[in-house]
Write an enzyme that holds these catalytic residues in place. Structure first.
Site, PDB file in Angstrom:
ATOM      1  N   ARG A  49       0.829  -1.215   0.000  1.00 57.36           N
ATOM      2  CA  ARG A  49       0.000   0.000   0.000  1.00 57.36           C
ATOM      3  C   ARG A  49       0.864   1.267   0.000  1.00 57.36           C
ATOM      4  O   ARG A  49       0.928   1.981  -0.999  1.00 57.36           O
ATOM      5  CB  ARG A  49      -0.943  -0.009   1.220  1.00 57.36           C
ATOM      6  CG  ARG A  49      -2.053   1.014   1.180  1.00 57.36           C
ATOM      7  CD  ARG A  49      -1.647   2.430   1.491  1.00 57.36           C
ATOM      8  NE  ARG A  49      -1.074   2.604   2.825  1.00 57.36           N
ATOM      9  CZ  ARG A  49      -0.503   3.732   3.231  1.00 57.36           C
ATOM     10  NH1 ARG A  49      -0.412   4.776   2.419  1.00 57.36           N
ATOM     11  NH2 ARG A  49       0.017   3.819   4.448  1.00 57.36           N
ATOM     12  N   ASP A  50       1.558   1.531   1.078  1.00 59.81           N
ATOM     13  CA  ASP A  50       2.315   2.789   1.177  1.00 59.81           C
ATOM     14  C   ASP A  50       3.411   2.814   0.121  1.00 59.81           C
ATOM     15  O   ASP A  50       3.743   3.866  -0.429  1.00 59.81           O
ATOM     16  CB  ASP A  50       2.926   2.920   2.579  1.00 59.81           C
ATOM     17  CG  ASP A  50       3.222   4.361   2.972  1.00 59.81           C
ATOM     18  OD1 ASP A  50       3.130   5.243   2.099  1.00 59.81           O
ATOM     19  OD2 ASP A  50       3.554   4.608   4.141  1.00 59.81           O
ATOM     20  N   HIS A 106       6.072   4.508  12.401  1.00 62.34           N
ATOM     21  CA  HIS A 106       5.952   4.405  10.931  1.00 62.34           C
ATOM     22  C   HIS A 106       6.934   5.429  10.367  1.00 62.34           C
ATOM     23  O   HIS A 106       6.641   6.622  10.342  1.00 62.34           O
ATOM     24  CB  HIS A 106       4.492   4.714  10.563  1.00 62.34           C
ATOM     25  CG  HIS A 106       4.189   4.788   9.101  1.00 62.34           C
ATOM     26  ND1 HIS A 106       3.390   3.859   8.450  1.00 62.34           N
ATOM     27  CD2 HIS A 106       4.522   5.686   8.149  1.00 62.34           C
ATOM     28  CE1 HIS A 106       3.251   4.194   7.179  1.00 62.34           C
ATOM     29  NE2 HIS A 106       3.933   5.312   6.967  1.00 62.34           N
ATOM     30  N   CYS A 159       4.863   9.111  -0.107  1.00 64.33           N
ATOM     31  CA  CYS A 159       3.470   9.552  -0.138  1.00 64.33           C
ATOM     32  C   CYS A 159       3.300  10.512  -1.304  1.00 64.33           C
ATOM     33  O   CYS A 159       4.097  11.434  -1.456  1.00 64.33           O
ATOM     34  CB  CYS A 159       3.101  10.227   1.188  1.00 64.33           C
ATOM     35  SG  CYS A 159       1.472  10.975   1.160  1.00 64.33           S
TER      36      CYS A 159
END
Ligand code: HMG
Ligand code: MG
Length: 315
Positions: free
Chosen positions: A22-23, A214, A247
């Site tokens: 995902r990230d 994180h 991101c």
């Protein structure tokens, strides 16, 4: 002989949540085939990962790479004992997560107003109100709610982020029913003392077992920051196979700290992860080959070079 942690104050076991699918992959500009994503999840499972953030149920206009969320979730094997989480920014995302039978949803609020606007197009307060029904619905369906505090160590738009702002968002996320809090260094600027200060603030409200780190590794501080967390007893971290990612709304930020690098550190400290480093390096090599580059993991590259050397020098 089973190694023992070198310093008794360090945890004896650490849980790693691989957020690479995902990230990591959300930031890839070129489309990644659904089959490749599925294969990556399978390889992570085979290497012993028991928590995997598989995809996100966000707007495909905002993050096109995650548009195949349902297809990925439908195709992956779901062995008992593996928790599959998905990112959900609102109720529409939650409905997708529910249909996909996700085990856990991930919500994310920023400790920086500027980042909240850029990332999810609303203020921090509005985002918390959007997440309230998501958390309620998830809990009603027996799904765990993991919440990330983005930009807890710094923001690409506003710079400094205060510890008070971090603590405030932690409290608000707990108030709406989050089970778990992750302190996220979205742009990888944090250093050890500041990370310990942010974790210490969070620990005023969150039990150790439900607090995680994180860390994106933009400034190369993530391993040190993880060690700083271990010293406080924090024993859960998000990491990304091959150091994938970044991101889309934090330009220049690199991926999360590589899972391989963290596993190497932890095993060196005698800390159990349940992860087989050799299999993990295979997963890193697989996805990196698919993406046409080398892993962004020092350990994976060293491991692969050693394997190659062994092959070449075998009589
Ligand atoms: P918006 O445009 O303000 O929302 O986006 P909206 O409610 O006005 O909806 C606009 C359109 O999106 C509509 O479609 C909705 O149906 C659709 P249209 O009518 O125009 O055809 N839509 C959706 N479609 C699919 N799934 C959904 C969904 N919601 C609305 N869930 C929104 C608001 C939050 C949706 C948008 O800003 C968004 O998706 N942003 C993406 C955020 C994101 O994925 N960021 C990266 C992940 S966060 C991260 O990486 C940080 C983390 O790793 C921790 C750290 O490192 O800090 C977690
Ligand atoms: Mg992140």
């Amino acid at each position: 002989m089973k190694p023992t942690p070198t310093a008794s104050r360090l945890p004896s076991r650490v849980t790693l949540v691989d957020v690479g699918p995902r990230d990591g992959l959300q930031n890839e500009a070129a489309p990644v085939a659904t089959d490749t994503k599925v294969e990556l999840v399978h390889r992570l499972q085979a290497a012993g990962l028991r928590e995997i953030e598989v995809t996100s149920f966000v707007s495909p206009k905002w993050v096109p790479q995650m548009a195949d969320n349902q297809a990925v979730m439908a195709a992956i094997h779901r062995p008992a004992g593996v928790r599959h989480s998905v990112l959900t920014p609102n109720m529409k995302g939650f409905e997708g997560a529910l249909a996909a039978r996700a085990d856990e949803v991930v919500i994310f609020a920023a400790a920086s107003e500027a980042f909240s606007q850029r990332n999810i197009n609303c203020s921090i307060a509005e985002s918390i109100e959007r997440f309230r029904p998501v958390a309620e619905a998830a809990r009603a369906h027996g799904m765990k709610v993991r919440a990330a505090v983005s930009c807890a160590l710094g923001c690409p738009y506003q710079g400094e982020v205060s510890l008070d702002a971090v603590e405030d968002v932690v409290q608000r996320l707990l108030d709406i029913g989050s089970d778990h809090i992750g302190i996220a260094d979205t742009i990888g600027v944090g250093t050890a003392a500041r990370v310990q200060a942010a974790m210490t603030r969070a620990l005023k409200h969150v039990p150790l077992a439900e607090l995680s780190g994180h860390f994106h590794d933009t400034y190369g501080q993530a391993l040190t920051n993880i060690y700083a967390c271990l010293e406080l007893g924090v024993h859960t971290f998000d990491t990304s196979v091959a150091g994938l990612g970044g991101c889309p709304y934090a330009k220049g930020a690199t991926g999360n700290v590589a899972t391989e690098d963290v596993v190497y550190l932890l095993h060196g400290l005698g800390i159990d992860t349940g992860i087989d480093l050799d299999g993990l390096v295979d997963a890193a090599a697989f996805i990196s080959t698919q993406l046409g580059r080398k892993p962004a993991s020092r350990v994976a590259n060293a491991w692969l070079a050693r394997r190659q050397h062994t092959l070449e020098t075998r009589p």
